[in-house]
Design a protein around this motif. Structure first.
Motif, PDB file in Angstrom:
ATOM      1  N   UNK A 297       1.625  17.092  -7.422  1.00 44.02           N
ATOM      2  CA  UNK A 297       1.906  16.680  -6.049  1.00 44.02           C
ATOM      3  C   UNK A 297       0.615  16.375  -5.302  1.00 44.02           C
ATOM      4  N   UNK A 298       0.607  15.277  -4.559  1.00 43.31           N
ATOM      5  CA  UNK A 298      -0.453  15.003  -3.598  1.00 43.31           C
ATOM      6  C   UNK A 298       0.112  15.256  -2.221  1.00 43.31           C
ATOM      7  N   UNK A 299      -0.736  15.791  -1.344  1.00 40.21           N
ATOM      8  CA  UNK A 299      -0.333  16.063   0.025  1.00 40.21           C
ATOM      9  C   UNK A 299      -1.552  15.822   0.905  1.00 40.21           C
ATOM     10  N   UNK A 300      -1.521  14.753   1.691  1.00 43.42           N
ATOM     11  CA  UNK A 300      -2.679  14.413   2.512  1.00 43.42           C
ATOM     12  C   UNK A 300      -3.838  13.985   1.634  1.00 43.42           C
ATOM     13  N   UNK A 301      -4.959  14.726   1.708  1.00 42.30           N
ATOM     14  CA  UNK A 301      -6.150  14.392   0.943  1.00 42.30           C
ATOM     15  C   UNK A 301      -6.391  15.329  -0.228  1.00 42.30           C
ATOM     16  N   UNK A 302      -5.374  16.056  -0.660  1.00 42.23           N
ATOM     17  CA  UNK A 302      -5.519  16.999  -1.769  1.00 42.23           C
ATOM     18  C   UNK A 302      -4.326  16.902  -2.713  1.00 42.23           C
TER      19      UNK A 302
ATOM     20  N   UNK B 126      -3.973   2.399  -6.472  1.00 43.42           N
ATOM     21  CA  UNK B 126      -3.773   1.133  -5.762  1.00 43.42           C
ATOM     22  C   UNK B 126      -2.304   0.773  -5.850  1.00 43.42           C
ATOM     23  N   UNK B 127      -1.690   0.609  -4.719  1.00 42.61           N
ATOM     24  CA  UNK B 127      -0.255   0.313  -4.635  1.00 42.61           C
ATOM     25  C   UNK B 127       0.558   1.341  -5.419  1.00 42.61           C
ATOM     26  N   UNK B 128       0.089   2.608  -5.374  1.00 35.58           N
ATOM     27  CA  UNK B 128       0.794   3.701  -6.028  1.00 35.58           C
ATOM     28  C   UNK B 128       0.576   3.806  -7.524  1.00 35.58           C
ATOM     29  N   UNK B 129      -0.219   2.884  -8.112  1.00 39.78           N
ATOM     30  CA  UNK B 129      -0.512   2.906  -9.549  1.00 39.78           C
ATOM     31  C   UNK B 129      -1.870   3.564  -9.778  1.00 39.78           C
TER      32      UNK B 129
ATOM     33  N   UNK C 114       5.986   7.669  -3.002  1.00 40.72           N
ATOM     34  CA  UNK C 114       5.695   7.741  -1.554  1.00 40.72           C
ATOM     35  C   UNK C 114       5.644   9.183  -1.046  1.00 40.72           C
ATOM     36  N   UNK C 115       6.380  10.069  -1.702  1.00 36.08           N
ATOM     37  CA  UNK C 115       6.380  11.480  -1.291  1.00 36.08           C
ATOM     38  C   UNK C 115       5.252  12.261  -1.940  1.00 36.08           C
ATOM     39  N   UNK C 116       4.394  11.589  -2.721  1.00 41.98           N
ATOM     40  CA  UNK C 116       3.238  12.230  -3.336  1.00 41.98           C
ATOM     41  C   UNK C 116       3.464  12.791  -4.720  1.00 41.98           C
ATOM     42  N   UNK C 117       4.628  12.538  -5.326  1.00 42.04           N
ATOM     43  CA  UNK C 117       4.912  13.029  -6.672  1.00 42.04           C
ATOM     44  C   UNK C 117       4.071  12.261  -7.679  1.00 42.04           C
ATOM     45  N   UNK C 118       3.293  12.987  -8.498  1.00 40.30           N
ATOM     46  CA  UNK C 118       2.381  12.389  -9.475  1.00 40.30           C
ATOM     47  C   UNK C 118       2.964  12.517 -10.873  1.00 40.30           C
ATOM     48  N   UNK C 119       2.917  11.412 -11.631  1.00 32.68           N
ATOM     49  CA  UNK C 119       3.265  11.405 -13.054  1.00 32.68           C
ATOM     50  C   UNK C 119       2.243  10.484 -13.716  1.00 32.68           C
ATOM     51  N   UNK C 120       1.466  11.044 -14.671  1.00 36.27           N
ATOM     52  CA  UNK C 120       0.387  10.255 -15.251  1.00 36.27           C
ATOM     53  C   UNK C 120       0.128  10.652 -16.701  1.00 36.27           C
TER      54      UNK C 120
ATOM     55  N   UNK D  78       0.849  -1.177   0.000  1.00 38.51           N
ATOM     56  CA  UNK D  78       0.000   0.000   0.000  1.00 38.51           C
ATOM     57  C   UNK D  78       0.884   1.227   0.000  1.00 38.51           C
ATOM     58  N   UNK D  79       0.318   2.320  -0.474  1.00 44.87           N
ATOM     59  CA  UNK D  79       1.000   3.598  -0.372  1.00 44.87           C
ATOM     60  C   UNK D  79       0.085   4.554   0.358  1.00 44.87           C
ATOM     61  N   UNK D  80       0.612   5.648   0.885  1.00 42.84           N
ATOM     62  CA  UNK D  80      -0.223   6.583   1.649  1.00 42.84           C
ATOM     63  C   UNK D  80      -1.322   7.240   0.812  1.00 42.84           C
ATOM     64  N   UNK D  81      -1.251   7.128  -0.513  1.00 39.60           N
ATOM     65  CA  UNK D  81      -2.224   7.800  -1.373  1.00 39.60           C
ATOM     66  C   UNK D  81      -3.201   6.848  -2.040  1.00 39.60           C
ATOM     67  N   UNK D  82      -3.213   5.582  -1.663  1.00 33.68           N
ATOM     68  CA  UNK D  82      -4.150   4.632  -2.234  1.00 33.68           C
ATOM     69  C   UNK D  82      -5.582   5.033  -1.901  1.00 33.68           C
ATOM     70  N   UNK D  83      -6.480   4.808  -2.850  1.00 34.91           N
ATOM     71  CA  UNK D  83      -7.892   5.109  -2.654  1.00 34.91           C
ATOM     72  C   UNK D  83      -8.492   5.765  -3.889  1.00 34.91           C
TER      73      UNK D  83
END
Length: 115
Positions: A87-92, A54-57, A71-77, A25-30
């Motif tokens: 960047x993701x940080x917490x719930x935003x 899910x699992x950072x994907x 894990x640090x919230x860096x987004x590439x998509x 799991x990663x802190x941003x899964x959901x």
């Protein structure tokens, strides 16, 4: 026989300390609500979607989505041929994107919130 007892004790102690393998799991899964806002070009002015992490994907039902969140919230998509980072940080989250509509370049920003 002594080796079996020592090994058994180590396994029990490791499980008690949380050293045993866990589900990936990663802190941003959901589920994330994402709004894409066009600032330049002829793409849709604003589009909202729900993405799954899910699992950072990153994935989405019925869309051509591939990417990851570190894990640090860096987004590439990549979403339907457009590219985004941020960047993701917490719930935003927030960032920038670029792509094209009918061959004409588009770009803008995106915002996300966890469901």
């Amino acid at each position: 026989m002594r080796h079996h007892r020592v090994f058994g004790f180590v396994l029990v102690a490791a499980a008690g300390l949380g050293i045993a393998p866990a589900l990936a799991q990663t802190p941003y899964d959901g589920l994330w609500n994402v709004t894409i806002i066009t600032k330049a070009g002829s793409c849709e002015p604003s589009v909202s979607s729900t993405l799954t992490v899910a699992d950072g994907k990153i994935s989405a039902a019925g869309a051509d989505v591939s990417g990851s969140i570190g894990r640090e919230g860096l987004v590439r998509v990549s979403i339907n041929g457009a590219y985004a980072n941020g960047q993701l940080n917490g719930n935003a989250g927030w960032g920038k994107w670029n792509g094209a509509s009918a061959g004409v370049p588009c770009s803008g920003r995106w915002e996300a919130s966890r469901q």
